[in-house]
Write an enzyme that holds these catalytic residues in place. Sequence first.
Site, PDB file in Angstrom:
ATOM      1  N   VAL A  89       0.873  -1.174   0.000  1.00  9.93           N
ATOM      2  CA  VAL A  89       0.000   0.000   0.000  1.00  9.93           C
ATOM      3  C   VAL A  89       0.912   1.226   0.000  1.00  9.93           C
ATOM      4  O   VAL A  89       1.750   1.379   0.894  1.00  9.93           O
ATOM      5  CB  VAL A  89      -0.932   0.024   1.231  1.00  9.93           C
ATOM      6  CG1 VAL A  89      -1.920   1.172   1.124  1.00  9.93           C
ATOM      7  CG2 VAL A  89      -1.649  -1.304   1.399  1.00  9.93           C
ATOM      8  N   HIS A  96      -7.512   6.894   2.178  1.00 13.35           N
ATOM      9  CA  HIS A  96      -7.700   5.492   1.784  1.00 13.35           C
ATOM     10  C   HIS A  96      -6.559   4.622   2.323  1.00 13.35           C
ATOM     11  O   HIS A  96      -6.778   3.515   2.806  1.00 13.35           O
ATOM     12  CB  HIS A  96      -7.811   5.397   0.257  1.00 13.35           C
ATOM     13  CG  HIS A  96      -8.036   4.013  -0.250  1.00 13.35           C
ATOM     14  ND1 HIS A  96      -9.228   3.353  -0.098  1.00 13.35           N
ATOM     15  CD2 HIS A  96      -7.208   3.163  -0.903  1.00 13.35           C
ATOM     16  CE1 HIS A  96      -9.142   2.154  -0.646  1.00 13.35           C
ATOM     17  NE2 HIS A  96      -7.914   2.015  -1.135  1.00 13.35           N
ATOM     18  N   PHE A 121       3.071 -11.437   8.162  1.00 16.48           N
ATOM     19  CA  PHE A 121       2.654 -10.151   7.603  1.00 16.48           C
ATOM     20  C   PHE A 121       3.752  -9.586   6.708  1.00 16.48           C
ATOM     21  O   PHE A 121       4.713  -8.983   7.182  1.00 16.48           O
ATOM     22  CB  PHE A 121       2.347  -9.194   8.756  1.00 16.48           C
ATOM     23  CG  PHE A 121       1.637  -7.944   8.365  1.00 16.48           C
ATOM     24  CD1 PHE A 121       0.283  -7.966   8.101  1.00 16.48           C
ATOM     25  CD2 PHE A 121       2.310  -6.738   8.278  1.00 16.48           C
ATOM     26  CE1 PHE A 121      -0.403  -6.813   7.765  1.00 16.48           C
ATOM     27  CE2 PHE A 121       1.647  -5.579   7.936  1.00 16.48           C
ATOM     28  CZ  PHE A 121       0.288  -5.611   7.682  1.00 16.48           C
TER      29      PHE A 121
END
Length: 180
Positions: A89, A96, A121
Amino acid sequence: MASNLKNLSVFDRPVPSAAEMSFGIVVAEWNHAITSALLDGAVATLRAAGCAEEKIKVKWVPGTFELPMGAQYFAEYTNVDAVIVLGCVIQGDTRHFDFVCQGVTSGVQQMQLSWNMPIAFGVLTTQNQQQALDRAGGKLGNKGDEAAATAIKMVALQREMELEDNGEQSASRGEGAMIN
């Protein structure tokens, strides 16, 4: 430790053997160039630790937000020992970024605790494309390597704890003692 101070592909402690382990890897399609590099790193680390190719299953999801659900599918429908989630991301001009990062982090944590399964992760949350490239096989190593090593170590820990627990249970029941 901040990842700009550490190479993500260098481990402080040795990685246990993964020869008897199986892994699911869920990869986000979004930011494909980055997530593909993370996948390459994760698979290379698993293979270097002795995991057989057929014990590594890879599935793709549309984006990083969908990674927890993909991990849940592995937990529900397969017999893998651990799941590795890989995504990226990159900060934009809107909030967002915050919602996606918070959602995927909470979702993965919830998955680990509710399924009692290691979920590693391997999600990059960066301010720009260059930071992502630096952490996906660039000058700071590969977060996929780190996530795979984490998954291996957590499976080894879980197995060790289960063996110790079984040994304690056997001793408390007097197993092995003669009964007249």
